[in-house]
Design a protein around this motif. Structure first.
Motif, short mmCIF file in Angstrom:
data_model
loop_
_atom_site.label_atom_id
_atom_site.label_comp_id
_atom_site.label_asym_id
_atom_site.label_seq_id
_atom_site.Cartn_x
_atom_site.Cartn_y
_atom_site.Cartn_z
N PRO A 126 -8.22 23.24 -1.18
CA PRO A 126 -8.64 24.64 0.26
C PRO A 126 -8.87 23.36 1.71
CG PRO A 126 -9.98 25.14 -2.37
CD PRO A 126 -9.10 23.95 -2.54
N GLY A 127 -8.85 24.30 1.97
CA GLY A 127 -8.71 23.27 3.77
C GLY A 127 -7.70 22.71 3.95
N LEU A 128 -7.43 22.02 2.59
CA LEU A 128 -6.28 21.29 3.50
C LEU A 128 -4.56 21.63 3.18
CD1 LEU A 128 -8.05 17.74 2.59
CD2 LEU A 128 -7.81 18.35 4.93
N GLY A 129 -4.55 20.94 1.77
CA GLY A 129 -2.82 21.28 0.67
C GLY A 129 -2.85 22.88 0.97
N GLN A 130 -4.25 23.46 0.75
CA GLN A 130 -3.63 24.99 0.95
C GLN A 130 -3.04 25.70 2.53
OE1 GLN A 130 -7.27 28.00 -0.65
NE2 GLN A 130 -6.30 26.67 -2.80
N ASN A 131 -2.97 24.75 3.33
CA ASN A 131 -2.49 25.44 4.81
C ASN A 131 -1.11 24.91 4.41
OD1 ASN A 131 -5.41 25.37 6.08
ND2 ASN A 131 -5.58 23.38 6.45
N ALA A 132 -0.47 24.78 3.51
CA ALA A 132 0.84 24.51 3.46
C ALA A 132 1.06 25.64 4.02
CB ALA A 132 0.99 23.08 2.25
N ALA A 133 0.52 27.23 3.43
CA ALA A 133 0.99 28.32 3.87
C ALA A 133 1.10 28.46 5.14
CB ALA A 133 -0.15 29.03 2.85
N ASN A 134 0.17 28.17 6.04
CA ASN A 134 0.70 28.51 7.45
C ASN A 134 1.96 28.21 8.41
OD1 ASN A 134 -2.55 29.08 7.09
ND2 ASN A 134 -3.13 27.17 8.22
N PRO A 135 1.76 29.17 9.26
CA PRO A 135 3.22 29.09 10.15
C PRO A 135 3.75 27.83 10.75
CG PRO A 135 1.97 31.42 9.72
CD PRO A 135 1.47 30.59 9.30
N GLU A 136 2.29 27.34 10.89
CA GLU A 136 2.56 26.23 12.17
C GLU A 136 3.15 25.64 11.58
OE1 GLU A 136 -1.09 27.73 11.51
OE2 GLU A 136 -0.56 28.60 13.56
N PHE A 137 2.74 25.07 10.02
CA PHE A 137 3.26 24.12 9.23
C PHE A 137 4.76 24.68 8.10
CE2 PHE A 137 4.43 22.40 4.83
CZ PHE A 137 4.87 20.46 5.26
N THR A 138 5.30 26.10 8.10
CA THR A 138 6.39 26.35 7.26
C THR A 138 7.19 26.53 8.77
OG1 THR A 138 5.66 28.44 7.50
CG2 THR A 138 5.82 27.09 5.53
N GLY A 139 6.52 26.64 9.68
CA GLY A 139 7.38 26.64 10.81
C GLY A 139 8.24 25.16 10.93
N GLN A 140 7.57 24.71 11.09
CA GLN A 140 8.86 23.22 11.02
C GLN A 140 10.05 23.13 10.31
OE1 GLN A 140 5.91 19.22 11.72
NE2 GLN A 140 5.10 21.03 9.84
N PHE A 141 10.42 23.86 9.37
CA PHE A 141 11.39 23.59 8.48
C PHE A 141 12.74 24.33 9.24
CE2 PHE A 141 8.86 22.94 5.71
CZ PHE A 141 8.71 21.72 4.86
N ALA A 142 12.40 25.14 10.35
CA ALA A 142 12.89 26.43 11.01
C ALA A 142 14.52 26.10 11.64
CB ALA A 142 13.02 27.64 11.18
N GLY A 143 15.33 26.13 11.85
CA GLY A 143 16.68 24.95 11.67
C GLY A 143 17.11 24.00 11.50
N LYS A 144 16.80 23.51 10.54
CA LYS A 144 16.66 21.71 10.35
C LYS A 144 18.18 21.63 8.77
CE LYS A 144 12.26 20.09 11.31
NZ LYS A 144 13.16 19.35 12.39
N SER A 145 18.90 20.81 8.66
CA SER A 145 19.59 21.53 7.43
C SER A 145 19.31 19.92 7.03
CB SER A 145 21.03 21.64 7.61
OG SER A 145 21.52 20.47 8.95
N GLY A 146 20.06 19.06 5.78
CA GLY A 146 20.41 17.99 5.37
C GLY A 146 18.70 18.17 3.98
N GLN A 147 18.74 16.71 4.51
CA GLN A 147 17.53 16.29 3.60
C GLN A 147 16.51 16.09 4.68
OE1 GLN A 147 18.34 16.51 0.04
NE2 GLN A 147 16.74 15.00 0.32
N ILE A 148 15.07 16.52 4.12
CA ILE A 148 14.44 16.76 4.92
C ILE A 148 13.05 15.74 5.16
CG2 ILE A 148 12.16 18.31 6.00
CD1 ILE A 148 15.15 19.64 6.54
N GLU A 149 12.76 15.19 5.55
CA GLU A 149 11.84 13.82 5.58
C GLU A 149 10.09 14.42 6.10
OE1 GLU A 149 11.29 9.04 7.33
OE2 GLU A 149 13.40 10.54 7.07
N VAL A 150 9.44 14.18 5.07
CA VAL A 150 7.72 14.16 5.95
C VAL A 150 7.21 12.99 6.84
CG1 VAL A 150 5.12 14.68 4.79
CG2 VAL A 150 7.45 15.65 3.54
#
Length: 190
Positions: A126-150
């Motif tokens: 909680p407060g760390l990993g569960q923040n993955a559900a926040n739009p600020e994080f998930t929004g980073q994926f929009a428009g990308k393709s291929g293999q995504i790297e962190v």
């Protein structure tokens, strides 16, 4: 004066049988409740999934399919609008810090990610990993393709910035999204 308690067969069997009867009644009640509510729970879950699909890739209908990726069966849905295929929605999961992170990924017909939604990250910190559900994080994926790297900071074309203090969870989400993209490439959407 010594006070010695005498154990009798009746003194042992009566409480034991009483507890066994209580356990049997409670078990039967739970089984009955589960049987009565299982269909309703399945309907609610299907409704929540349908709502999530509409949120990340609006379509008139979703045609369910199943694909195979590295021996693992993955459910996905071909999204159609006006009779035309507009993309697909994949439900994948990857191992995070505390357990599996379940992800819904919408891929447009051209192979670009339309959106990503976290279905479950309940076992993450909680407060760390569960923040993955926040739009600020998930929004980073929009428009990308291929293999995504962190990466930890300064994300480029096919990279996303990791959540602070939750790199393992961030990688799990990226792995689940990469599985969706790989299945898109393998299966196509026609």
């Amino acid at each position: 004066m010594e006070n010695k308690k005498k154990f009798t067969l009746k003194g042992i069997l009566t409480p034991t049988l009483t507890l066994c009867i209580i356990c049997a009644v409670v078990t039967a009640a739970l089984a009955g409740t589960n049987a009565l509510t299982a269909d309703r729970i399945a309907q609610l879950e299907a409704g929540e999934q349908d709502t999530a699909m509409h949120r990340i890739l609006e379509a008139d209908e979703y045609e369910k399919r199943t694909g195979n990726l590295d021996g693992q069966e993955i459910s996905y849905y071909i999204a159609k609008s006006g009779g035309e295929t507009i993309g697909a929605v994949y439900i994948t999961a990857a191992r995070g810090y505390g357990g599996d992170v379940s992800v819904m990924t919408a891929v447009e017909e051209n192979g670009d990610i339309a959106a990503v939604e976290i279905l479950s990250a309940d076992d993450e910190t909680p407060g760390l990993g569960q923040n993955a559900a926040n739009p600020e994080f998930t929004g980073q994926f929009a428009g990308k393709s291929g293999q995504i790297e962190v990466v930890k900071s300064g994300a480029g074309e096919n990279q996303i910035n990791a959540l602070t203090g939750a790199t393992i969870t961030s990688r799990a989400v990226a792995d689940a999204v990469n599985d969706a993209l790989e299945l898109f490439e393998k299966e196509g959407i026609s």
